[in-house]
Design an enzyme around this catalytic site. Structure first.
Site, PDB file in Angstrom:
ATOM      1  N   PHE A  27      48.623  94.414 -12.043  1.00 21.55           N
ATOM      2  CA  PHE A  27      48.871  93.420 -13.100  1.00 21.55           C
ATOM      3  C   PHE A  27      50.214  93.750 -13.747  1.00 21.55           C
ATOM      4  CE2 PHE A  27      48.297  90.879 -16.862  1.00 21.55           C
ATOM      5  CZ  PHE A  27      47.347  89.924 -16.532  1.00 21.55           C
ATOM      6  N   ASP A  80      49.171  94.170 -22.322  1.00 20.63           N
ATOM      7  CA  ASP A  80      48.010  94.956 -21.931  1.00 20.63           C
ATOM      8  C   ASP A  80      48.345  96.437 -21.778  1.00 20.63           C
ATOM      9  OD1 ASP A  80      45.520  95.658 -21.095  1.00 20.63           O
ATOM     10  OD2 ASP A  80      45.565  94.530 -19.229  1.00 20.63           O
ATOM     11  N   ASN A 129      56.539  84.467 -19.581  1.00 21.52           N
ATOM     12  CA  ASN A 129      56.269  85.735 -18.901  1.00 21.52           C
ATOM     13  C   ASN A 129      56.204  85.513 -17.399  1.00 21.52           C
ATOM     14  OD1 ASN A 129      55.512  87.736 -21.208  1.00 21.52           O
ATOM     15  ND2 ASN A 129      54.286  85.923 -21.658  1.00 21.52           N
ATOM     16  N   PHE A 329      47.924  81.798 -20.377  1.00 19.90           N
ATOM     17  CA  PHE A 329      47.177  82.962 -19.914  1.00 19.90           C
ATOM     18  C   PHE A 329      47.087  83.024 -18.393  1.00 19.90           C
ATOM     19  CE2 PHE A 329      46.070  82.517 -24.244  1.00 19.90           C
ATOM     20  CZ  PHE A 329      45.601  83.740 -24.704  1.00 19.90           C
TER      21      PHE A 329
END
EC number: 5.4.99.27
Length: 349
Positions: A27, A80, A129, A329
């Protein structure tokens, strides 16, 4: 209220399962500010690579290194802890010489570049992003491949991800408890998390109900439409519907859904009636947003991942690359591909 895992899928419920984030390297997120530092000013923008550190912790350590108060370090968004992320932090250091950032030491964290800037970096002040995700243990490659093609053409629902609601829905539960009491919440972080969760849940519910309609992307009288990539919107009138529909079909315009709160929602007539009916049962959360004077806004109903590409490493592992605008998201893309093994709520925005 419909839980995130049961919200309507745009391309139908996935047939197979898979694993998201078997390790942090699966990720990868790279922030896209959409601008370059000014090269002068009382602030310093730092591009930081981190793995195993959450954003707030890094900001606090940076503040100590610079010998400034923690509130003088800002960022555009939380990233994250259990991921590889590149993000920008901003430190206000008026009258100080440029520090030697080669002396900044934090395990799992590295300063990649830095420059002076005139303005504070505020929450949400980024263009988007870029994501690189690896999905593993995929049980149905053919289904995922078909879905990737469909997403490239038709996008995905622009749902707020489960992480917005906290682990086990804790932020949403906090909002409900707060709404049912008259006790003030003095913790600013809790207030922010709970109000965001409340409004996001209502938005998701409106989109969920609209996607149940076969003609969900058909412009109706009173819809609030948004130019793709813009924040402002305008109201559709019945006389304009054919032309507006053409522009929606060409992805020039986006149908939006309400982020409920105080003030006008933005829709009118048939579209407003639909949105009000979609969340008519959620009186507690709506009352909280009105009580706390959270201003109503709009958000695009659909999300079109940009620069979407994928590469199958083998029959059970695929690498995805795509870019999303700020506030969207990656998990809302993944949920259209596989039934994910693991908890979305552990993945920060």
């Amino acid at each position: 209220m419909t839980e995130f895992d049961n919200l309507t899928w745009l391309h139908g419920k996935p047939q197979g399962s898979g694993l998201l984030k078997a390790n942090p390297e699966d990720f990868v997120v790279v922030e896209d500010l959409g601008f370059t530092p000014d090269g002068e000013g009382e602030h310093i923008l730092l591009r930081i690579l981190k793995n195993g550190c959450n954003t707030r912790f890094v900001a606090d350590v940076l503040a100590k290194f610079l010998k400034i108060h923690a509130r003088e370090v800002s960022f555009a968004g939380q990233k994250d802890k259990h991921a590889v992320t590149e993000q920008w932090l901003c430190a206000r250091v008026p009258g100080k010489e440029m520090p030697d950032f080669s002396a900044f030491q934090l395990e799992g964290c590295k300063v990649l570049e830095y420059a002076r800037h005139k303005r504070k970096l505020r929450l949400g002040a980024l263009k988007g992003n870029a994501f690189t995700l690896v999905l593993r243990e995929i049980s149905d490659r053919r289904d995922v491949e078909t879905r990737l093609q469909a997403i490239r053409d038709g996008g995905v629902p622009n749902y707020f991800g489960a992480q917005r609601f906290g682990i086990g829905g804790s932020n949403l539960q906090g909002a409900l408890r707060w709404a049912q009491s008259n006790a003030p919440v003095r913790d600013r972080n809790k207030r922010s998390f709970w109000l965001s969760a409340a409004r996001s849940a209502l938005f998701n519910q409106i989109v969920h109900q609209r996607l149940k309609k076969p003609d969900f992307n058909q412009v109706v009288d009173g819809d609030a439409l948004q130019l793709a990539g813009r924040g402002s919107w305008f109201v559709a009138t019945s006389e304009e519907l054919p032309e507006l529909q053409r522009r929606v079909d060409e992805k020039e315009l986006m149908i939006t859904a309400s982020l409920p709160g105080s003030g006008e929602w933005g829709t009118q007539r048939a579209a407003l009636a639909f949105e009000q009916d979609a969340i008519a049962q959620e009186t507690v959360l709506q009352s909280l947003l009105l009580r706390e004077k959270v201003e109503a806004s709009r958000r695009a109903m659909l999300l079109y991942p940009q620069q979407l590409s994928w590469n199958w490493w083998d029959d059970v592992t695929v690498e995805l690359r795509f870019w999303l605008p700020a506030g969207s998201f990656a998990t809302s893309v993944v949920r259209e591909l596989i039934n994910t093994m693991g908890d979305y709520a552990h993945i920060a925005e």
